[in-house]
Design a protein around this motif. Sequence first.
Motif, PDB file in Angstrom:
ATOM      1  N   ALA A 105       1.068  11.213  52.315  1.00  0.00           N
ATOM      2  CA  ALA A 105       1.374   9.846  51.835  1.00  0.00           C
ATOM      3  C   ALA A 105       1.297   8.665  52.832  1.00  0.00           C
ATOM      4  CB  ALA A 105       2.556   9.878  50.998  1.00  0.00           C
ATOM      5  N   ILE A 106       1.737   9.169  54.130  1.00  0.00           N
ATOM      6  CA  ILE A 106       2.122   8.105  55.043  1.00  0.00           C
ATOM      7  C   ILE A 106       0.837   7.841  55.804  1.00  0.00           C
ATOM      8  CG2 ILE A 106       4.626   8.263  54.977  1.00  0.00           C
ATOM      9  CD1 ILE A 106       4.455   9.784  57.559  1.00  0.00           C
ATOM     10  N   MET A 107      -0.292   8.818  55.638  1.00  0.00           N
ATOM     11  CA  MET A 107      -1.325   8.874  56.754  1.00  0.00           C
ATOM     12  C   MET A 107      -2.204   7.572  56.546  1.00  0.00           C
ATOM     13  SD  MET A 107      -1.102  11.522  58.339  1.00  0.00           S
ATOM     14  CE  MET A 107       0.638  11.147  58.471  1.00  0.00           C
ATOM     15  N   CYS A 108      -2.827   6.980  57.667  1.00  0.00           N
ATOM     16  CA  CYS A 108      -3.725   6.053  57.656  1.00  0.00           C
ATOM     17  C   CYS A 108      -5.353   6.411  57.461  1.00  0.00           C
ATOM     18  CB  CYS A 108      -3.660   5.350  58.902  1.00  0.00           C
ATOM     19  SG  CYS A 108      -1.862   4.778  59.260  1.00  0.00           S
ATOM     20  N   ARG A 109      -6.124   5.096  56.975  1.00  0.00           N
ATOM     21  CA  ARG A 109      -7.373   5.497  56.891  1.00  0.00           C
ATOM     22  C   ARG A 109      -8.190   4.215  57.520  1.00  0.00           C
ATOM     23  NH1 ARG A 109      -4.935   7.368  52.020  1.00  0.00           N
ATOM     24  NH2 ARG A 109      -6.082   9.115  51.175  1.00  0.00           N
ATOM     25  N   MET A 110      -9.253   4.616  58.066  1.00  0.00           N
ATOM     26  CA  MET A 110      -9.905   3.637  58.884  1.00  0.00           C
ATOM     27  C   MET A 110     -10.228   2.402  58.086  1.00  0.00           C
ATOM     28  SD  MET A 110     -10.361   4.480  62.006  1.00  0.00           S
ATOM     29  CE  MET A 110     -11.705   3.436  62.575  1.00  0.00           C
ATOM     30  N   ASP A 111     -10.397   2.569  56.744  1.00  0.00           N
ATOM     31  CA  ASP A 111     -10.675   1.302  55.874  1.00  0.00           C
ATOM     32  C   ASP A 111      -9.419   0.674  55.347  1.00  0.00           C
ATOM     33  OD1 ASP A 111     -10.115   3.336  54.398  1.00  0.00           O
ATOM     34  OD2 ASP A 111     -11.872   2.870  52.743  1.00  0.00           O
ATOM     35  N   GLY A 112      -8.395   1.054  55.755  1.00  0.00           N
ATOM     36  CA  GLY A 112      -6.876   0.789  55.428  1.00  0.00           C
ATOM     37  C   GLY A 112      -6.349  -0.509  55.753  1.00  0.00           C
ATOM     38  N   PRO A 113      -4.999  -0.987  55.426  1.00  0.00           N
ATOM     39  CA  PRO A 113      -4.438  -2.108  56.125  1.00  0.00           C
ATOM     40  C   PRO A 113      -4.157  -2.011  57.389  1.00  0.00           C
ATOM     41  CG  PRO A 113      -3.004  -0.935  54.597  1.00  0.00           C
ATOM     42  CD  PRO A 113      -4.280  -0.239  54.574  1.00  0.00           C
ATOM     43  N   GLU A 114      -3.727  -0.988  58.087  1.00  0.00           N
ATOM     44  CA  GLU A 114      -3.007  -0.930  59.457  1.00  0.00           C
ATOM     45  C   GLU A 114      -4.420  -1.281  60.194  1.00  0.00           C
ATOM     46  OE1 GLU A 114      -0.747   1.768  56.888  1.00  0.00           O
ATOM     47  OE2 GLU A 114      -3.063   1.697  57.328  1.00  0.00           O
ATOM     48  N   VAL A 115      -5.650  -0.571  60.031  1.00  0.00           N
ATOM     49  CA  VAL A 115      -6.659  -0.950  61.074  1.00  0.00           C
ATOM     50  C   VAL A 115      -7.233  -2.473  60.764  1.00  0.00           C
ATOM     51  CG1 VAL A 115      -9.208  -0.312  61.693  1.00  0.00           C
ATOM     52  CG2 VAL A 115      -7.418   1.407  61.112  1.00  0.00           C
ATOM     53  N   ALA A 116      -7.119  -2.908  59.458  1.00  0.00           N
ATOM     54  CA  ALA A 116      -7.473  -4.201  59.239  1.00  0.00           C
ATOM     55  C   ALA A 116      -6.515  -5.037  59.987  1.00  0.00           C
ATOM     56  CB  ALA A 116      -7.381  -4.507  57.739  1.00  0.00           C
ATOM     57  N   ALA A 117      -5.229  -4.855  60.095  1.00  0.00           N
ATOM     58  CA  ALA A 117      -4.392  -5.537  60.739  1.00  0.00           C
ATOM     59  C   ALA A 117      -4.504  -5.780  62.378  1.00  0.00           C
ATOM     60  CB  ALA A 117      -2.895  -5.200  60.759  1.00  0.00           C
ATOM     61  N   PHE A 118      -5.104  -4.489  62.971  1.00  0.00           N
ATOM     62  CA  PHE A 118      -5.607  -4.478  64.231  1.00  0.00           C
ATOM     63  C   PHE A 118      -6.769  -5.210  64.746  1.00  0.00           C
ATOM     64  CE2 PHE A 118      -3.807   0.253  64.035  1.00  0.00           C
ATOM     65  CZ  PHE A 118      -2.412  -0.292  64.188  1.00  0.00           C
ATOM     66  N   ARG A 119      -7.400  -5.295  63.755  1.00  0.00           N
ATOM     67  CA  ARG A 119      -8.899  -6.007  63.958  1.00  0.00           C
ATOM     68  C   ARG A 119      -8.704  -7.514  63.831  1.00  0.00           C
ATOM     69  NH1 ARG A 119     -13.530  -3.136  62.789  1.00  0.00           N
ATOM     70  NH2 ARG A 119     -13.447  -1.137  61.394  1.00  0.00           N
ATOM     71  N   ALA A 120      -7.626  -7.940  63.017  1.00  0.00           N
ATOM     72  CA  ALA A 120      -7.139  -9.493  62.909  1.00  0.00           C
ATOM     73  C   ALA A 120      -6.668  -9.895  64.141  1.00  0.00           C
ATOM     74  CB  ALA A 120      -6.542  -9.641  61.606  1.00  0.00           C
ATOM     75  N   ALA A 121      -5.619  -8.914  64.943  1.00  0.00           N
ATOM     76  CA  ALA A 121      -4.984  -9.139  65.981  1.00  0.00           C
ATOM     77  C   ALA A 121      -5.888  -9.462  66.896  1.00  0.00           C
ATOM     78  CB  ALA A 121      -4.106  -8.285  66.237  1.00  0.00           C
ATOM     79  N   CYS A 122      -6.978  -8.573  67.245  1.00  0.00           N
ATOM     80  CA  CYS A 122      -7.896  -8.616  68.354  1.00  0.00           C
ATOM     81  C   CYS A 122      -8.889 -10.055  68.258  1.00  0.00           C
ATOM     82  CB  CYS A 122      -8.908  -7.449  68.171  1.00  0.00           C
ATOM     83  SG  CYS A 122      -7.984  -5.935  68.869  1.00  0.00           S
ATOM     84  N   ILE A 123      -9.161 -10.439  67.014  1.00  0.00           N
ATOM     85  CA  ILE A 123      -9.942 -11.427  66.880  1.00  0.00           C
ATOM     86  C   ILE A 123      -8.773 -12.674  66.888  1.00  0.00           C
ATOM     87  CG2 ILE A 123     -11.024 -12.970  64.884  1.00  0.00           C
ATOM     88  CD1 ILE A 123     -11.980 -10.131  63.730  1.00  0.00           C
ATOM     89  N   GLU A 124      -7.736 -12.708  66.624  1.00  0.00           N
ATOM     90  CA  GLU A 124      -6.917 -13.967  66.753  1.00  0.00           C
ATOM     91  C   GLU A 124      -6.737 -14.310  68.124  1.00  0.00           C
ATOM     92  OE1 GLU A 124      -2.224 -15.287  65.640  1.00  0.00           O
ATOM     93  OE2 GLU A 124      -3.158 -13.477  64.801  1.00  0.00           O
ATOM     94  N   HIS A 125      -6.335 -12.985  69.121  1.00  0.00           N
ATOM     95  CA  HIS A 125      -5.950 -13.250  70.540  1.00  0.00           C
ATOM     96  C   HIS A 125      -7.202 -13.103  71.477  1.00  0.00           C
ATOM     97  CE1 HIS A 125      -1.796 -13.356  69.253  1.00  0.00           C
ATOM     98  NE2 HIS A 125      -2.102 -12.367  68.494  1.00  0.00           N
ATOM     99  N   ARG A 126      -8.290 -13.150  70.783  1.00  0.00           N
ATOM    100  CA  ARG A 126      -9.606 -12.822  71.665  1.00  0.00           C
ATOM    101  C   ARG A 126      -9.403 -11.584  72.804  1.00  0.00           C
ATOM    102  NH1 ARG A 126     -10.608 -18.957  73.116  1.00  0.00           N
ATOM    103  NH2 ARG A 126      -8.272 -18.732  73.372  1.00  0.00           N
TER     104      ARG A 126
END
Length: 274
Positions: A1-22
């Motif tokens: 139940a607590i496992m992540c997926r590559m298309d899940g919200p955790e990876v989406a948050a990582f992507r957003a952080a990389c873009i925001e902070h370049r």
Amino acid sequence: AIMCRMDGPEVAAFRAACIEHRIWGCFSIMEYNPHGNPYNVGIILDDQGALRLYYRKLHPWVPVEPWEPGDVGIPVCDGPNGSKIALIICHDGMFPEMARESAYKGANVMIRTAGYTAPIRQSWHFTNQSNAFCNLMYTASVCLAGSDGTFNSMGEGMIVNYDGTPLAMGNGIPDEIITAEIRPGLCDEARRHWGVENNIYQLGHRGYVAVKGGARDCPYTFMKDMVAGRYLLPWEGTVVHVDGTGCGLAPPTREYTPRPPEGAAPAVPLRKYG
């Protein structure tokens, strides 16, 4: 139940952080596996949030970790400023073959993410250094810091030069940031020009002063036996811990299947970028 997926919200948050902070980022997730135990996964995202590298931990920390053994090998991706990056996870770094494979596939920087506690401290230090020196590549290693209420993780991130010299070392303080300048071009130059201690080259060209091109056979019994599927230690029958029962985990009943299940993350994770 607590496992992540590559298309899940955790990876989406990582992507957003990389873009925001370049910035480029390296992250860990425990990935849901519908066909077996979860995978311990490491990913590298670039400053546009694009996935550059996907890796499944090859050597779970047995007998404690019940994760599925990785089945995508050790991928290498092109990174910024002439770097070629490999990513391994925690216990992987205790196997010199992991660093050798990373370098053999072209990596001049190997990242190692971990969550070790203090008893591993000395092993952490000298494996990060030996992995660098034996393969003429930089190693950048980060370890969890702080307490979860039960275990106190040691921290002590390290960045090591390709000659095995630590360039930066952290301590056990949570949220500490360590930085160092690395120059992948110098690593590449050493691989071309070093004679003595160019050991990753000499491994496949033994005694090249005596015989033209060096001996290019495989003199190592363990390599031959592993390829043939007959890896067997002289003391194999006396090994005590051969499953997770000592840690309260049920013994497995299925055999390992090296090909990833259909629908799982791709075995060849990414095209090369440049």
